[in-house]
Scaffold this motif. Structure first.
Motif, short mmCIF file in Angstrom:
data_model
loop_
_atom_site.label_atom_id
_atom_site.label_comp_id
_atom_site.label_asym_id
_atom_site.label_seq_id
_atom_site.Cartn_x
_atom_site.Cartn_y
_atom_site.Cartn_z
N ARG A 128 -4.56 6.03 -2.79
CA ARG A 128 -5.74 5.45 -2.18
C ARG A 128 -5.08 4.28 -1.33
NH1 ARG A 128 -9.15 7.10 -6.04
NH2 ARG A 128 -10.71 8.55 -5.28
N PRO A 129 -5.31 4.00 -0.23
CA PRO A 129 -4.70 2.56 0.27
C PRO A 129 -5.85 1.50 -0.28
CG PRO A 129 -5.94 3.79 1.89
CD PRO A 129 -6.09 4.69 0.74
N GLY A 130 -5.26 0.30 -0.18
CA GLY A 130 -6.08 -0.95 -0.84
C GLY A 130 -6.27 -2.02 0.08
N ILE A 131 -7.07 -2.72 -0.29
CA ILE A 131 -7.58 -4.05 0.48
C ILE A 131 -6.50 -5.05 0.06
CG2 ILE A 131 -9.03 -5.94 0.50
CD1 ILE A 131 -11.63 -4.14 -0.22
N THR A 132 -5.74 -5.02 -1.15
CA THR A 132 -4.93 -5.81 -1.38
C THR A 132 -3.91 -5.39 -2.07
OG1 THR A 132 -4.34 -8.51 -1.95
CG2 THR A 132 -6.01 -7.09 -3.34
N GLY A 133 -2.74 -6.16 -2.39
CA GLY A 133 -1.90 -5.46 -3.41
C GLY A 133 -0.36 -6.41 -3.39
N LEU A 134 0.54 -5.99 -3.89
CA LEU A 134 1.83 -6.76 -4.06
C LEU A 134 2.24 -7.24 -2.90
CD1 LEU A 134 4.02 -7.79 -6.22
CD2 LEU A 134 5.19 -5.60 -5.96
N ALA A 135 2.33 -6.25 -1.97
CA ALA A 135 3.12 -6.81 -0.55
C ALA A 135 2.22 -7.94 0.05
CB ALA A 135 3.03 -5.53 0.27
N GLN A 136 0.91 -7.64 -0.09
CA GLN A 136 -0.03 -8.66 0.63
C GLN A 136 0.10 -10.00 -0.03
OE1 GLN A 136 -1.22 -5.52 -0.19
NE2 GLN A 136 -0.60 -5.18 2.16
N VAL A 137 0.19 -10.07 -1.42
CA VAL A 137 0.49 -11.37 -1.91
C VAL A 137 1.78 -12.03 -1.80
CG1 VAL A 137 -1.39 -11.07 -3.67
CG2 VAL A 137 0.92 -10.47 -4.38
N LYS A 138 2.69 -11.11 -1.47
CA LYS A 138 4.05 -11.45 -1.28
C LYS A 138 4.36 -11.79 0.24
CE LYS A 138 6.74 -9.91 -5.30
NZ LYS A 138 8.19 -10.04 -5.48
N GLU A 139 3.13 -11.63 0.96
CA GLU A 139 3.31 -11.85 2.62
C GLU A 139 4.48 -10.98 3.26
OE1 GLU A 139 3.34 -15.97 3.92
OE2 GLU A 139 1.77 -16.53 2.41
N ILE A 140 4.37 -9.63 2.70
CA ILE A 140 5.19 -8.86 3.43
C ILE A 140 4.20 -7.88 4.03
CG2 ILE A 140 6.54 -6.68 3.10
CD1 ILE A 140 7.18 -7.91 0.28
N ASP A 141 4.49 -7.76 5.45
CA ASP A 141 3.49 -7.26 6.43
C ASP A 141 3.97 -5.89 7.07
OD1 ASP A 141 4.85 -8.03 8.61
OD2 ASP A 141 3.50 -9.36 9.24
N MET A 142 3.50 -5.18 7.97
CA MET A 142 3.97 -3.98 8.37
C MET A 142 5.06 -4.05 9.49
SD MET A 142 0.33 -1.85 8.56
CE MET A 142 -0.70 -1.68 7.34
N SER A 143 5.37 -5.16 9.70
CA SER A 143 6.50 -5.44 10.75
C SER A 143 8.03 -5.16 10.09
CB SER A 143 6.59 -6.94 11.14
OG SER A 143 6.83 -7.94 10.07
N THR A 144 7.90 -4.94 8.74
CA THR A 144 9.24 -4.60 8.18
C THR A 144 8.62 -3.30 7.31
OG1 THR A 144 8.49 -6.00 6.20
CG2 THR A 144 10.03 -6.91 7.78
N PRO A 145 8.75 -2.16 7.79
CA PRO A 145 8.21 -0.80 7.29
C PRO A 145 9.15 -0.48 5.87
CG PRO A 145 8.55 -0.53 9.74
CD PRO A 145 8.93 -1.87 9.35
N GLU A 146 10.27 -0.57 6.09
CA GLU A 146 11.01 -0.11 4.91
C GLU A 146 10.75 -0.94 3.67
OE1 GLU A 146 15.39 1.15 3.20
OE2 GLU A 146 15.47 0.29 5.47
N LEU A 147 10.90 -2.18 3.83
CA LEU A 147 10.53 -3.24 2.75
C LEU A 147 9.08 -3.04 2.18
CD1 LEU A 147 11.36 -5.52 0.99
CD2 LEU A 147 10.69 -7.24 3.05
N LEU A 148 8.17 -2.84 3.18
CA LEU A 148 6.65 -2.80 2.79
C LEU A 148 6.80 -1.43 2.01
CD1 LEU A 148 3.90 -3.73 2.72
CD2 LEU A 148 3.66 -2.43 4.99
N ALA A 149 7.14 -0.13 2.33
CA ALA A 149 6.87 1.03 1.76
C ALA A 149 7.85 0.65 0.20
CB ALA A 149 7.62 2.12 2.30
N LYS A 150 8.88 0.01 0.18
CA LYS A 150 9.49 -0.13 -1.11
C LYS A 150 8.54 -0.96 -2.00
CE LYS A 150 14.44 0.46 0.32
NZ LYS A 150 15.72 -0.46 0.68
N THR A 151 7.96 -2.15 -1.36
CA THR A 151 7.24 -2.71 -2.25
C THR A 151 5.93 -2.13 -2.67
OG1 THR A 151 8.09 -4.82 -1.06
CG2 THR A 151 5.72 -4.97 -2.41
N ASP A 152 5.35 -1.25 -1.86
CA ASP A 152 4.27 -0.53 -2.38
C ASP A 152 4.55 0.59 -3.30
OD1 ASP A 152 2.71 -1.56 -0.19
OD2 ASP A 152 2.80 -0.19 1.26
#
Length: 182
Positions: A128-152
């Motif tokens: 399930r997608p979420g409201i927050t998570g590790l990427a959000q608290v580390k300020e990783i957004d959707m402009s870096t798809p590979e890093l975001l997916a790895k962090t997720d």
């Protein structure tokens, strides 16, 4: 266990936060004339769902990822909502319905094909997608798809109840700045 916590916390948040939701809705009426923003997003197992948030941008803003939108499209009230993260409150309804979790990867748009491919490769879309998570608290957004997916993927592989509460607490206390807008 996490689904039970999601259900209980979202129900509690909607009931207790109802006066705040009504107040923000009324202010939003004066700000944009249309205080709720609905957008089709990619959910668990790539199933489409309608995400609900408070509108922070002008009504005629193109439906693109936040990092691709112009900052001039954000309203004054929208800046306040984004800074305080109050624009996210209506998503408690998505959590209550089981379309989202409080903690998980942020749901993307179907036109974000690179991010979808990266998440699919790493099994992130099975959750399930979420409201927050590790990427959000580390300020990783959707402009870096590979890093975001790895962090997720990293978050989902090791998510504990303790982490669940930690990410929520970090978000509520100000960690992460929300989606960047150019």
């Amino acid at each position: 266990m996490i689904r039970l916590l999601d259900f209980l916390f979202s129900l509690f948040g909607l009931v207790v936060g109802f006066p705040i939701l009504i107040l923000l809705f009324v202010i939003g009426l004066f700000d944009t004339g249309s205080p709720l923003f609905r957008q089709t997003r990619v959910g668990r197992n790539e199933k489409a769902f309608t995400l609900v948030k408070f509108r922070t941008m002008k009504k005629d803003t193109a439906s693109v990822a936040s990092h691709l939108a112009s900052s001039s499209s954000i309203t004054r009230f929208g800046h306040f909502l984004r800074k305080t993260k109050l624009d996210e409150l209506p998503q408690l309804w998505n959590v209550l319905k089981g379309e989202m979790s409080l903690v998980g990867p942020r749901p993307c748009l179907f036109n974000q094909e690179e991010l979808i491919a990266e998440r699919k490769k790493r099994g992130v879309l099975n959750y399930r997608p979420g409201i927050t998570g590790l990427a959000q608290v580390k300020e990783i957004d959707m402009s870096t798809p590979e890093l975001l997916a790895k962090t997720d993927a990293k978050m989902l592989e090791s998510l504990t109840i303790s982490d669940y509460f930690k990410y929520i607490l970090m978000t509520v206390t100000g960690s992460g700045s929300g989606d960047r807008v150019r």
